[in-house]
Write a protein that holds these residues in place. Structure first.
Motif, short mmCIF file in Angstrom:
data_model
loop_
_atom_site.label_atom_id
_atom_site.label_comp_id
_atom_site.label_asym_id
_atom_site.label_seq_id
_atom_site.Cartn_x
_atom_site.Cartn_y
_atom_site.Cartn_z
N ASN A 120 0.81 -1.22 0.00
CA ASN A 120 0.00 0.00 0.00
C ASN A 120 0.84 1.27 0.00
OD1 ASN A 120 -2.47 -1.45 0.06
ND2 ASN A 120 -2.20 -1.79 2.27
N THR A 146 -7.23 3.28 -2.26
CA THR A 146 -7.44 1.87 -2.56
C THR A 146 -6.16 1.24 -3.08
OG1 THR A 146 -8.27 2.50 -4.75
CG2 THR A 146 -9.91 2.04 -3.04
N ASN A 147 -6.02 -0.06 -2.82
CA ASN A 147 -4.89 -0.82 -3.33
C ASN A 147 -4.96 -0.88 -4.85
OD1 ASN A 147 -3.78 -3.65 -4.26
ND2 ASN A 147 -2.73 -3.17 -2.34
N GLN A 148 -3.84 -0.67 -5.52
CA GLN A 148 -3.86 -0.60 -6.98
C GLN A 148 -4.08 -1.96 -7.65
OE1 GLN A 148 -0.17 1.42 -7.98
NE2 GLN A 148 -1.13 3.43 -7.75
N THR A 149 -3.87 -3.04 -6.94
CA THR A 149 -4.06 -4.38 -7.51
C THR A 149 -5.42 -4.96 -7.15
OG1 THR A 149 -1.68 -4.81 -7.43
CG2 THR A 149 -3.14 -6.72 -7.64
N THR A 150 -5.76 -4.95 -5.87
CA THR A 150 -7.01 -5.56 -5.41
C THR A 150 -8.17 -4.59 -5.39
OG1 THR A 150 -6.63 -5.05 -3.08
CG2 THR A 150 -5.66 -7.09 -3.94
N HIS A 151 -7.87 -3.29 -5.39
CA HIS A 151 -8.87 -2.22 -5.30
C HIS A 151 -9.61 -2.22 -3.97
CE1 HIS A 151 -8.05 -1.38 -9.51
NE2 HIS A 151 -8.20 -2.67 -9.74
N ALA A 152 -9.04 -2.90 -2.97
CA ALA A 152 -9.61 -2.88 -1.63
C ALA A 152 -9.28 -1.54 -0.97
CB ALA A 152 -9.03 -4.02 -0.80
N ASP A 201 -11.23 5.26 -9.07
CA ASP A 201 -11.32 3.93 -8.47
C ASP A 201 -12.32 3.95 -7.31
OD1 ASP A 201 -10.89 1.29 -7.96
OD2 ASP A 201 -8.88 1.53 -7.13
#
Length: 202
Positions: A120, A146-152, A201
């Motif tokens: 993150n 948000t996380n750039q891979t999971t978008h969490a 996002d």
């Protein structure tokens, strides 16, 4: 688990409730010309001051002009923008009778680096900034990461008290009274070419 991670986990269910509120209405090119927004100040988040400086808008044919700096003095989170990927409207645009400048809310979106540990340390961000006219005590600012891979969600101010944060206000869901900065939505100028849009996002 870090303090920031615990905060993000705590807010996930509340974010789901607010999803429909946070989703911007699409802005069509023929509705209003693209403009730009600047602002700076602080909000009170979880009892601590969080300072920000932000800008966004359409420049030279693209909705990718802007910047962001954000420091949460409670958690120690530091966010520095690396790119702007979108600029969108949220709700109606009005006019401040005192200044003749537009009023309303905008989403400014992009990528940023943080002082959080990987993965993150690089995130996507969405800022919602609202200009309610002068003197600025009813202006609002909120941010999510948000996380750039999971978008969490990694961090978000939106869910606190289920309302947006008024600048400088220590009272939940109420405008400030002693100044906490200013959000200024500006009339378009000749450099504001392009349309609202881009990537956010949410």
């Amino acid at each position: 688990m870090s303090r920031q991670a615990r905060t993000a986990t705590k807010f996930l269910s509340a974010l789901a409730v607010l999803a429909s509120v946070m989703k911007p209405a699409p802005a069509l090119a023929w509705e209003i010309p693209c403009d730009f927004l600047t602002g700076g100040g602080f909000i009170i988040f979880q009892g601590s001051k969080a300072n920000f400086g932000v800008g966004g808008g359409c420049k030279n044919g693209s909705p990718t002009w802007g910047h962001l700096e954000y420091i949460d003095h409670g958690s120690g989170l530091n966010v520095h923008w690396t790119s702007i990927t979108g600029y969108m409207t949220d709700g109606d645009t009005g006019t401040d009778p005192k200044t003749g400048q537009p009023t309303g809310a905008r989403y400014i979106c992009g990528t940023a680096r943080t002082n959080l540990p990987p993965p993150n340390d690089n995130v996507n961000f969405v800022v919602r900034a609202g200009d309610a006219g002068e003197p600025g005590t009813s202006d609002t600012f909120d941010i999510s990461l948000t996380n750039q891979t999971t978008h969490a969600y990694v961090y978000a101010t939106y869910p606190e008290h289920f309302c947006y944060h008024y600048l400088g206000s220590s009272v939940a869901c109420s405008p400030g009274s002693n100044g906490g900065g200013n959000i200024q939505l500006h009339k378009p100028n000749p450099s504001n070419t392009g349309d609202f849009g881009g990537f956010c996002d949410f």
